[in-house]
Every structure is written in structure tokens, then in C-alpha cells.
Design a protein around this motif. Structure first.
Motif, PDB file in Angstrom:
ATOM      1  N   GLU A  86      51.669  81.014  16.978  1.00 22.81           N
ATOM      2  CA  GLU A  86      52.094  81.242  18.360  1.00 22.81           C
ATOM      3  C   GLU A  86      52.031  79.945  19.165  1.00 22.81           C
ATOM      4  N   SER A  87      50.990  79.163  18.934  1.00 24.93           N
ATOM      5  CA  SER A  87      50.852  77.900  19.654  1.00 24.93           C
ATOM      6  C   SER A  87      51.980  76.946  19.313  1.00 24.93           C
ATOM      7  N   ARG A  88      52.318  76.850  18.028  1.00 25.37           N
ATOM      8  CA  ARG A  88      53.410  75.954  17.624  1.00 25.37           C
ATOM      9  C   ARG A  88      54.743  76.416  18.189  1.00 25.37           C
ATOM     10  N   ASN A  89      54.975  77.736  18.189  1.00 26.19           N
ATOM     11  CA  ASN A  89      56.222  78.261  18.740  1.00 26.19           C
ATOM     12  C   ASN A  89      56.323  77.983  20.236  1.00 26.19           C
ATOM     13  N   LEU A  90      55.203  78.122  20.945  1.00 29.01           N
ATOM     14  CA  LEU A  90      55.185  77.832  22.378  1.00 29.01           C
ATOM     15  C   LEU A  90      55.481  76.358  22.625  1.00 29.01           C
ATOM     16  N   LEU A  91      54.859  75.492  21.850  1.00 24.73           N
ATOM     17  CA  LEU A  91      55.086  74.061  22.012  1.00 24.73           C
ATOM     18  C   LEU A  91      56.549  73.712  21.757  1.00 24.73           C
ATOM     19  N   ASN A  92      57.128  74.314  20.722  1.00 22.64           N
ATOM     20  CA  ASN A  92      58.533  74.061  20.415  1.00 22.64           C
ATOM     21  C   ASN A  92      59.423  74.502  21.567  1.00 22.64           C
ATOM     22  N   TRP A 124      52.932  81.778  27.754  1.00 18.14           N
ATOM     23  CA  TRP A 124      54.237  81.353  27.221  1.00 18.14           C
ATOM     24  C   TRP A 124      54.999  80.660  28.343  1.00 18.14           C
ATOM     25  N   LEU A 125      55.788  79.665  28.001  1.00 19.21           N
ATOM     26  CA  LEU A 125      56.592  78.955  28.985  1.00 19.21           C
ATOM     27  C   LEU A 125      57.964  78.698  28.407  1.00 19.21           C
ATOM     28  N   SER A 126      58.991  79.144  29.108  1.00 18.03           N
ATOM     29  CA  SER A 126      60.353  78.919  28.627  1.00 18.03           C
ATOM     30  C   SER A 126      61.249  78.521  29.787  1.00 18.03           C
ATOM     31  N   PHE A 127      62.246  77.713  29.462  1.00 15.03           N
ATOM     32  CA  PHE A 127      63.209  77.216  30.438  1.00 15.03           C
ATOM     33  C   PHE A 127      64.592  77.743  30.090  1.00 15.03           C
ATOM     34  N   LYS A 163      53.404  68.840  11.295  1.00 17.23           N
ATOM     35  CA  LYS A 163      54.661  69.414  10.829  1.00 17.23           C
ATOM     36  C   LYS A 163      55.820  68.854  11.651  1.00 17.23           C
ATOM     37  N   PRO A 164      56.601  67.946  11.085  1.00 20.80           N
ATOM     38  CA  PRO A 164      57.698  67.298  11.829  1.00 20.80           C
ATOM     39  C   PRO A 164      58.700  68.268  12.405  1.00 20.80           C
ATOM     40  N   GLU A 165      58.917  69.422  11.753  1.00 15.81           N
ATOM     41  CA  GLU A 165      59.911  70.367  12.272  1.00 15.81           C
ATOM     42  C   GLU A 165      59.502  70.932  13.614  1.00 15.81           C
ATOM     43  N   CYS A 166      58.206  70.896  13.942  1.00 10.39           N
ATOM     44  CA  CYS A 166      57.725  71.387  15.234  1.00 10.39           C
ATOM     45  C   CYS A 166      57.748  70.295  16.298  1.00 10.39           C
ATOM     46  N   PHE A 167      58.026  69.086  15.853  1.00 17.37           N
ATOM     47  CA  PHE A 167      58.039  67.969  16.803  1.00 17.37           C
ATOM     48  C   PHE A 167      59.369  67.228  16.692  1.00 17.37           C
ATOM     49  N   SER A 168      60.439  68.011  16.617  1.00 12.49           N
ATOM     50  CA  SER A 168      61.764  67.424  16.392  1.00 12.49           C
ATOM     51  C   SER A 168      62.448  66.983  17.676  1.00 12.49           C
ATOM     52  N   ALA A 169      61.931  67.424  18.837  1.00 13.15           N
ATOM     53  CA  ALA A 169      62.582  67.095  20.095  1.00 13.15           C
ATOM     54  C   ALA A 169      62.452  65.607  20.405  1.00 13.15           C
ATOM     55  N   SER A 170      63.554  65.000  20.833  1.00 15.53           N
ATOM     56  CA  SER A 170      63.554  63.604  21.261  1.00 15.53           C
ATOM     57  C   SER A 170      63.785  63.538  22.761  1.00 15.53           C
ATOM     58  N   PHE A 171      63.104  62.587  23.405  1.00 12.55           N
ATOM     59  CA  PHE A 171      63.224  62.431  24.853  1.00 12.55           C
ATOM     60  C   PHE A 171      64.026  61.160  25.136  1.00 12.55           C
ATOM     61  N   CYS A 172      65.314  61.247  24.906  1.00 12.62           N
ATOM     62  CA  CYS A 172      66.164  60.058  25.022  1.00 12.62           C
ATOM     63  C   CYS A 172      66.316  59.583  26.463  1.00 12.62           C
ATOM     64  N   ASN A 173      66.121  60.468  27.436  1.00  9.35           N
ATOM     65  CA  ASN A 173      66.262  60.084  28.842  1.00  9.35           C
ATOM     66  C   ASN A 173      64.938  59.712  29.498  1.00  9.35           C
ATOM     67  N   ILE A 190      58.563  74.647  24.777  1.00 11.53           N
ATOM     68  CA  ILE A 190      58.374  73.732  25.900  1.00 11.53           C
ATOM     69  C   ILE A 190      59.121  72.433  25.678  1.00 11.53           C
ATOM     70  N   LEU A 191      58.967  71.846  24.485  1.00 12.41           N
ATOM     71  CA  LEU A 191      59.600  70.558  24.206  1.00 12.41           C
ATOM     72  C   LEU A 191      61.126  70.643  24.291  1.00 12.41           C
ATOM     73  N   LYS A 192      61.685  71.755  23.831  1.00 11.74           N
ATOM     74  CA  LYS A 192      63.137  71.918  23.941  1.00 11.74           C
ATOM     75  C   LYS A 192      63.576  72.023  25.392  1.00 11.74           C
ATOM     76  N   GLY A 193      62.747  72.654  26.220  1.00 11.02           N
ATOM     77  CA  GLY A 193      63.117  72.847  27.615  1.00 11.02           C
ATOM     78  C   GLY A 193      63.052  71.594  28.457  1.00 11.02           C
ATOM     79  N   ILE A 194      62.251  70.594  28.020  1.00 12.02           N
ATOM     80  CA  ILE A 194      62.083  69.388  28.840  1.00 12.02           C
ATOM     81  C   ILE A 194      62.644  68.143  28.161  1.00 12.02           C
ATOM     82  N   ARG A 195      63.476  68.303  27.183  1.00 12.96           N
ATOM     83  CA  ARG A 195      63.924  67.149  26.386  1.00 12.96           C
ATOM     84  C   ARG A 195      64.815  66.177  27.149  1.00 12.96           C
ATOM     85  N   ASN A 196      65.402  66.604  28.281  1.00 15.22           N
ATOM     86  CA  ASN A 196      66.309  65.717  29.021  1.00 15.22           C
ATOM     87  C   ASN A 196      65.674  65.070  30.245  1.00 15.22           C
TER      88      ASN A 196
END
Length: 474
Positions: A292-298, A264-267, A326-336, A300-306
Motif C-alpha cells: 500500500e505504501s509503494r502504491n501510494l508513493l507511485n 492516500w493522496l491522488s491528483f 524497486k526501480p519500477e516504483c521510482f520511475s517518475a522523472s521530474f524534468c521540469n 504521488i510521484l505521478k501526480g507531481i512529475r511536472n
């Protein structure tokens, strides 16, 4: 290696002297700082002016392997170690004790029950050592001497073990001035002590744990208020690796490299994070359920979105594919996100590449590293849709290890067709490709949206991916 100056003579305006001795003393000191201490001492026999130069040298370099030529042919290991200790003792006793040591490098075999090492560290602490670089072979678990932990002048500490060794961390506050810590082949046994140790270093800015072992860890907690650069690399360890949860809580963190697959990886509170390398070495779907894999990915993506720079390994891209359906698991955008580096080995990765490009509207640079394998089928289908970053911002593209299969050509064609502001596309050939002229002719015929784009073709570059990852993968 001895310093030789016999033939470096210069004659000008009646002056006769060697070039090195004519330099200012601080430059001579800087040049000699790259030599081992034994060679600095030997240099005194070449130039009278340098006879006692080593007495005030603030840079000391001792290496038990190179102080003599082939010592094992003359002495036993015990004799070699004894002679080496005598030499280090003699230098430390003979030097001017009022000179502060700026850097101390030591490669030494630290046998159990030998207190010589502790005495050396005590001398260094008294002489206000600033940088300490230790390469050790220890038979027993090693404990950092209290004098070094309490040394207020120490700003940089590196500890390398030739073989994996348990390092007993202090359970009391210390390292009040330490800014950089590098640990290699260290075994950690207590997660609470490690977490407390890191958090108690008040000004620590850089932490690198290379090839370290986190035995029986459930959580690896890194909490440090001023930490800016963090690297955790367990790829070289052939065992459980990093089979634990990793929690990063560093509000000043700018650069984070993780090489290994956590459970697991969280920020937490990492809004300053800008540069991230995630080099997972195994498919997490093999060790976790689909949910569990999808939750972990979600997480990670939230933690590095900026972040602004992102580097991803093949295993992480394969992991990323779990979120694509599943788009809800890939909702993070990397605008920066400005720079994206991908290492591709599987034919399905066209989906993850396109989804990442779609989620990075301001991307300016893209690097894709291909690893060809015999089971690779040419089945990439590029989408027929507009991608914002290709239309407005993507200017630099690197494609490495191209061998000319259909998937690679499809990606090149897609980027050229849709890259409206593209300026440079650099293509590095793979080693397997003997004659790229046919591929060049085909690529040059591809339609281009940008009239300014320049295509450049390069010879194969070995391990370019690892070099661009700053040499942290071994």
C-alpha cells in the motif's frame, strides 16, 4: 494604541502644520487603516481636521481584547462583551452608510443565541464589504449568515476560531465573488457538504485550511475549477489529523501545500501544478502495508512529475526509501523541477537524495536541512557516477544546520566534486557548533569541478526551514 501627533511639527516657507495632516487624504486613510477603529476616533481629538474622519473610513478594526486597558479588572466578561457590542453598534450606525467597506476586522466572543453578530454581518453586506477577517470564540456550532454567503462584493474571507468549533457550511450556492478563503481551527463533519461548498465557489483562487479537523472523513475531495493555491495543514491538531484519502482535482492549481499524513493522496487534472510542499508528519509504513505504501508513493510521484519546486519532510523521505529498492516504483522523472528542498534527519537518506537528483536532470537549486540526533551513524556512501543535474544545471546549493559530521562532509565533497556549473554554495552552521574554523579548513581543501563556485559560511539561522516554507508550519 492611541495616535500621538503633538510633536510632529514642520516649519517651512511660513507653513505651520503637522506632517501627517499635510499628506493627501488617501495616504492618511491608508496609514490610519492599520490602526484599530477606536484609535482612529481618538485621533480626532488631536487634529480638528480629523474630527469626523472616521465617519467615512472604509477600514474598520474591532478587537474586544484591546479596546480597553485591563478591562477584566473593572468589569465581568459579560459587561465587557456588552460594552464592546454597544461600541461596534454605535460606529456602524454613525458612519456614512454610502461608503463601501473595503476591510472589516473583528475579534469577538460570539455566545450562543446572540444575534448581534448576524446584524453586523447584514450591515456589512449592505455596505458591500470586500474583505472580512473574523477571529471568534464561539460556544456553539456557528453558521455563516445567509447575507454574507450571498454578498457579491466579498472577495476575501478569513475565519479564525480561538478554540476548535464546528462551522456549518451553506448547502446552497453562494460566494459568487469570493477569491480567497482562509479557515483556522474549523471542525468539518460532513465531507459531502465541504466538497460541494468548495466546488460551488465559481471564482475561488486561494483556499487555506489551517489546523482544521476532518472528523470521520473517508475522503477529502477538493474540486475547484479556478483554484490556484491550496494549503491543507493539520500538524497543529493533536488527534487523528488527516487520516483519510485526499483527492485534488483542480485544473488551474499552481501551488499545493499538504502538512499532515493522508492515508492516500491522488491528483486529477493538475497539469498546471508547479510548487508542492509535502510535509508528512509520520511514517506511512506504520499505518499501511508495504505494498500500500509503494502504491501510494507511485500515485504521488505521478501526480507531481511536472512541478518546478518541491519541498519534502523527513517522514516523506523515509517513505521515499520504500521505492528505492524497486526501480519500477521510482520511475517518475521530474524534468521540469528547478528547485528542491529537503529536510533530513536519518542516515539512510543519502539514497533518497541521490535518487531524487538523478530524476531531476534540470535541477538548478538544492536546499538540504540537517537535523542532528545522537543515533546518527556516519555511514553515507556517495555514488561514483555522473548525475546530469550536477553536470549541467545545478548552480545554487544551501546546506543548513551543518555540525561537521561525516555524512554532511561527504555530501559537500560530492557536490563540489561533481557540480561542474556550481556557482554558490551557502553553508549555515548549526547552533551546536562552537568553532567551525576546523571544518572550514577541511571544506576549502575539497576538490571542485567548477572554478566559479563561491563558498559562503553563515551563522546559525533558527527555523529557516519553516520560514522558507512560508510560515505554514506551526
Amino acid at each position: 494604541m492611541a495616535l500621538t501627533l503633538a510633536n510632529t511639527k514642520i516649519r517651512s516657507s511660513g507653513y505651520d502644520g503637522d506632517r501627517l495632516s499635510s499628506l493627501p487624504e488617501h495616504l492618511i486613510c491608508h496609514i490610519l487603516s492599520f490602526l484599530e477603529t477606536i484609535d482612529v476616533i481618538r485621533a480626532g481629538s488631536v487634529c480638528r481636521k480629523w474630527r469626523y474622519f472616521w465617519v467615512e473610513m472604509p477600514y474598520l478594526n474591532f478587537n474586544v481584547d484591546t479596546i480597553w486597558s485591563h478591562p477584566e479588572l473593572r468589569w465581568s466578561m459579560e459587561t465587557i462583551n456588552g460594552k464592546f457590542k454597544d461600541f461596534v453598534n454605535w460606529v456602524l450606525m454613525s458612519q456614512d452608510c454610502s461608503v463601501h467597506i473595503q476591510r472589516f476586522r473583528l475579534k469577538y466572543t460570539n455566545y450562543g443565541g446572540d444575534y448581534t453578530f448576524c446584524r453586523w454581518m447584514n450591515v456589512l453586506a449592505q455596505r458591500k464589504v470586500q474583505r472580512l477577517d473574523l477571529k471568534l470564540l464561539s460556544e456553539t456550532p456557528m453558521e455563516l449568515p445567509r447575507c454574507i454567503v450571498n454578498c457579491e462584493s466579498l472577495v476575501d474571507l478569513k475565519i479564525y476560531f480561538d478554540l476548535y468549533c464546528v462551522l456549518k457550511l451553506p448547502e446552497f450556492p453562494g460566494f459568487t465573488g469570493l477569491k480567497s478563503l482562509y479557515l483556522c481551527k474549523v471542525e468539518f463533519s460532513d465531507p459531502v457538504v465541504l466538497a460541494k461548498f468548495v466546488s460551488s465557489c465559481p471564482v475561488l483562487e486561494s483556499l487555506i485550511m489551517h489546523s482544521c479537523v476532518f472528523s470521520d472523513f473517508k475522503i477529502l475531495d477538493i474540486t475547484a475549477p479556478r483554484l490556484r493555491n491550496l494549503t491543507i495543514n493539520v500538524l497543529a491538531f493533536h488527534g487523528d489529523g488527516l487520516n483519510c484519502e485526499v483527492v485534488i482535482a483542480c485544473p488551474s492549481l499552481v501551488s499545493f501545500d499538504l502538512l499532515g499524513s493522508p492515508s492516500w493522496l491522488s491528483f486529477k487534472d493538475t497539469n498546471s501544478l508547479q510548487n508542492v510542499l509535502l510535509y508528512f508528519d509520520s511514517d506511512l509504513s506504520d499505518i499501511a502495508t508495504f505494498e500500500e505504501s509503494r502504491n501510494l508513493l507511485n500515485s504521488i510521484l505521478k501526480g507531481i512529475r511536472n512541478i518546478e519546486v518541491l519541498k519534502l519532510s523527513p517522514a516523506f523521505l523515509e517513505f521515499l526509501l520504500l521505492a528505492v529498492p524497486k526501480p519500477e516504483c521510482f520511475s517518475a522523472s521530474f524534468c521540469n523541477l528547478k528547485s528542491l528542498m529537503l529536510y533530513v534527519t536519518m542516515d539512510e537518506y543519502d539514497q533518497s537524495i541521490i535518487h531524487l537528483l538523478n530524476r531531476a536532470p534540470n535541477l538548478e537549486a538544492l536546499s538540504v536541512f540537517f537535523e542532528w540526533w545522537e543515533g546518527w551513524s556516519d555511514n553515507w556512501k556517495m555514488p561514483n557516477k555522473d548525475i546530469p543535474c550536477l553536470r549541467d544545471h545545478l548552480r545554487e546549493v544551501e546546506l543548513i544546520d551543518i555540525v561537521g559530521n561525516n555524512n554532511e562532509l561527504e555530501l559537500i565533497k560530492f557536490i563540489l566534486k561533481n557540480g561542474h556549473v556550481l556557482q554558490n554554495m551557502n553553508i549555515y552552521w548549526g547552533k551546536e557548533l562552537e568553532n567551525p574554523s576546523k571544518i572550514i579548513s577541511e571544506v576549502m581543501k575539497f576538490p571542485r569541478s567548477s572554478s566559479d563556485v563561491v563558498l559562503t559560511f553563515f551563522e546559525p539561522q533558527s527555523d529557516i526551514f519553516f520560514r522558507q516554507c512560508r510560515g505554514k508550519i506551526v
